[in-house]
Design a protein around this motif. Sequence first.
Motif, short mmCIF file in Angstrom:
data_model
loop_
_atom_site.label_atom_id
_atom_site.label_comp_id
_atom_site.label_asym_id
_atom_site.label_seq_id
_atom_site.Cartn_x
_atom_site.Cartn_y
_atom_site.Cartn_z
N ASP A 1 7.81 14.98 3.65
CA ASP A 1 6.99 15.39 4.78
C ASP A 1 6.81 14.27 5.79
O ASP A 1 6.24 14.47 6.86
CB ASP A 1 5.62 15.88 4.31
CG ASP A 1 4.87 14.82 3.53
OD1 ASP A 1 3.68 15.02 3.26
OD2 ASP A 1 5.48 13.78 3.19
N GLU A 2 7.30 13.05 5.46
CA GLU A 2 7.19 11.96 6.41
C GLU A 2 8.48 11.73 7.17
O GLU A 2 8.54 10.89 8.06
CB GLU A 2 6.80 10.67 5.68
CG GLU A 2 5.44 10.71 5.04
CD GLU A 2 4.33 10.80 6.06
OE1 GLU A 2 3.29 11.38 5.74
OE2 GLU A 2 4.54 10.32 7.18
N LEU A 62 0.88 -4.21 8.66
CA LEU A 62 0.68 -3.70 7.30
C LEU A 62 0.88 -4.83 6.28
O LEU A 62 0.07 -5.00 5.36
CB LEU A 62 1.67 -2.57 7.01
CG LEU A 62 1.72 -2.07 5.56
CD1 LEU A 62 0.38 -1.50 5.13
CD2 LEU A 62 2.82 -1.01 5.39
N GLN A 64 -1.67 4.85 5.94
CA GLN A 64 -2.04 6.18 5.48
C GLN A 64 -1.37 6.45 4.13
O GLN A 64 -0.80 7.51 3.89
CB GLN A 64 -1.64 7.24 6.50
CG GLN A 64 -2.30 7.00 7.83
CD GLN A 64 -1.95 8.07 8.84
OE1 GLN A 64 -1.15 8.95 8.57
NE2 GLN A 64 -2.57 8.01 9.99
N VAL A 65 -1.46 5.45 3.30
CA VAL A 65 -0.72 5.54 2.04
C VAL A 65 -1.47 6.32 0.98
O VAL A 65 -0.89 6.72 -0.02
CB VAL A 65 -0.38 4.14 1.48
CG1 VAL A 65 0.60 3.44 2.36
CG2 VAL A 65 -1.63 3.33 1.29
N VAL A 111 4.68 -2.60 10.84
CA VAL A 111 5.00 -3.08 9.50
C VAL A 111 4.46 -4.51 9.32
O VAL A 111 3.93 -4.84 8.25
CB VAL A 111 6.52 -3.05 9.26
CG1 VAL A 111 6.87 -3.73 7.96
CG2 VAL A 111 6.99 -1.62 9.23
N LEU A 136 2.26 2.80 12.52
CA LEU A 136 1.90 1.52 11.94
C LEU A 136 2.87 0.44 12.35
O LEU A 136 4.01 0.67 12.67
CB LEU A 136 1.84 1.63 10.42
CG LEU A 136 3.14 1.96 9.69
CD1 LEU A 136 3.89 0.68 9.31
CD2 LEU A 136 2.84 2.77 8.45
N LEU A 193 6.13 6.30 10.79
CA LEU A 193 6.21 4.86 10.98
C LEU A 193 5.78 4.45 12.37
O LEU A 193 5.52 3.28 12.62
CB LEU A 193 7.64 4.39 10.70
CG LEU A 193 8.10 4.66 9.27
CD1 LEU A 193 9.54 4.26 9.08
CD2 LEU A 193 7.21 3.95 8.29
N LEU A 214 -4.80 -1.65 -3.63
CA LEU A 214 -4.36 -1.23 -2.29
C LEU A 214 -4.80 0.19 -1.97
O LEU A 214 -5.16 0.49 -0.83
CB LEU A 214 -2.83 -1.33 -2.19
CG LEU A 214 -2.23 -2.73 -2.18
CD1 LEU A 214 -0.71 -2.65 -1.99
CD2 LEU A 214 -2.85 -3.60 -1.10
N ARG A 215 -4.77 1.05 -2.94
CA ARG A 215 -5.10 2.45 -2.64
C ARG A 215 -6.57 2.61 -2.28
O ARG A 215 -6.98 3.62 -1.73
CB ARG A 215 -4.71 3.36 -3.80
CG ARG A 215 -5.45 3.08 -5.07
CD ARG A 215 -4.73 3.68 -6.26
NE ARG A 215 -5.24 4.99 -6.62
CZ ARG A 215 -5.00 5.57 -7.78
NH1 ARG A 215 -4.22 4.97 -8.68
NH2 ARG A 215 -5.48 6.75 -8.06
N GLU A 272 10.74 7.46 1.45
CA GLU A 272 9.72 8.22 2.14
C GLU A 272 9.62 9.62 1.57
O GLU A 272 10.61 10.24 1.24
CB GLU A 272 10.05 8.30 3.63
CG GLU A 272 10.06 6.94 4.28
CD GLU A 272 10.28 7.06 5.77
OE1 GLU A 272 9.49 7.74 6.43
OE2 GLU A 272 11.25 6.48 6.25
N SER A 273 8.43 10.11 1.49
CA SER A 273 8.29 11.49 1.04
C SER A 273 8.82 12.43 2.11
O SER A 273 8.83 12.11 3.29
CB SER A 273 6.83 11.79 0.73
OG SER A 273 6.01 11.39 1.78
N VAL A 320 -8.08 10.96 -3.21
CA VAL A 320 -7.72 9.92 -4.16
C VAL A 320 -8.95 9.34 -4.85
O VAL A 320 -8.89 8.93 -6.00
CB VAL A 320 -6.90 8.85 -3.45
CG1 VAL A 320 -7.48 7.48 -3.61
CG2 VAL A 320 -5.50 8.85 -4.01
N PRO A 371 -3.31 9.57 -0.23
CA PRO A 371 -3.54 10.97 0.10
C PRO A 371 -5.00 11.35 -0.10
O PRO A 371 -5.75 10.66 -0.78
CB PRO A 371 -2.65 11.72 -0.89
CG PRO A 371 -2.43 10.78 -2.02
CD PRO A 371 -2.50 9.42 -1.44
#
Lengths: 244, 262
Positions: B146-147, B179, B245-246, B176, B174, B171, B234-235, B143-144, B251, B248
């Motif tokens: 900020d998450e 997702l 929210q994958v 999983v 969502l 998390l 996917l993006r 995870e980044s 994009v 940013p």
Amino acid sequence: MTNIGCTRPGAVTPEAILAYVDGDASPDVAQHLRTCPACASEAQVYSRLQGRLGGALYRFDCPPAQALGEYELGLTSPEGRSGVARHVLDCPHCMAELLSLRTFLADDMALAPAPRGGPVEGLRRVVATLFVPAPGAGAAALRGGTDGEGATYRVEDLTITLGPGPPGPRGRASLMGLIVREDHDLEVSAGSTAHLLSATGEPVTAAIDELGSFAFDDIAPGNYGLELHLPGLIVAVEDVSVGR
Amino acid sequence: MASRLGVRAGQASPMDLSDTSIGDLSAACRRESEKYRRGEPSTDTYCFELFRRAVYSRDEAAWEAVVDQYRGIVLAWVLRQGGAVAADADYWVNRAFDRFWTAVRPERFGMFDGLPRVLKYLQMCAATAVLDEHRVQRATQHESLDELTDGAPQTARGQEVDGGDVETGALDRLSVAELWQAIVREVPEEGERTVLYCSFALGMKPAEIHERRPHLYPTVADVYRVKRNVLDRLRRSPAIRRLAQVVPDGVERQGVVPEKGG
């Protein structure tokens, strides 16, 4: 394909940018990304995307560690066992965890009584009794208390099946055995051994493998006692006749 | 211990101990445990009855006696795991007991036919508490920063590791399972989905995926090609973006265009 705005169109492919994010890129790609804002930005997008997907999905369908533990202890239903087993075969993480659990749980040091005098003193000793002749062990080499058949012995939740192995040279014989624990896996350790004891000669020792099997090769026909040394327990099988 | 007495859940042990106080049971358990440690004949009846009262009857005094009696053994298990775990031993001892208490509800006590199996389960709890913590640490690496969320350790699914159903942070937004179902819809081809699963559910690098599935991906480059293709899809997926929210902001402006002749 190339990125919009790339300072050197065609210099790197999107796959190469992805490889850079995964730490697999060549120095040329790394050099380009240091000087090309568009490709560096693309790498950042891949990095965040992968980070978030990985954060959300990482081991999302792995059984909880507790479920692996209950599987190892034989506390899972038959349906549950096959599901866990299927997953573990495909998941290197769960496989590693299961093996580490198995090793950890096999060590009873904290629960074992203090040793007194010898390595086997203080262990529980039980005697297995003949249960039913094993079907299909047709050779007359081993009687196990009955004539002409392999045999099955039971004690507590253990079943020990003995049968003749391949005949040896010059009239010598062999003996094979399998230990199965009802409901859950047999606990064996590196020191789990089977000992064939005769009134006239030195005992013969064989290792018990993790599946509970053992074998004695090239032994003289005769009557023997058998001892199985398992963690915390010695199982004795009396009057085992081999090769007669 | 020396004897393994079978006792059904909810039944008193064969030796009728129903009128025995927790204090007397505790003292007898301690005495028999000492005999056992010295290798003398002993019975596990009293200790097993303590567990039965604690777990089956949810008797808090019995549970306190159990913890008091077996804390040292659990500590030995924790210390055997070494490293950071051993350095924070008290915490992990408590986690092991908490886990046992949470996992063994009264209706499950029948799975134990005697004290050895109860203690083996407790030993397993000491190990799995640590394993789950390792899972959490590994998952958060993905995870980044900020998450990342505050508070109790979380699994990758946002559940508190020990008990409770705490849902926090990114998390929390969502499911999983939802997702993954959205991903399955976006990526129906099995070869592509396998790359996604191996990459993100199993955390494998493309080279590892190639090694494990050479029949599907003859070269590492094949894995990268599939992976890039799927990630690009996917993006741009509104469903995936909404769920995870994958993607940013901005994009869309960063997309790729076909290279001439490629």
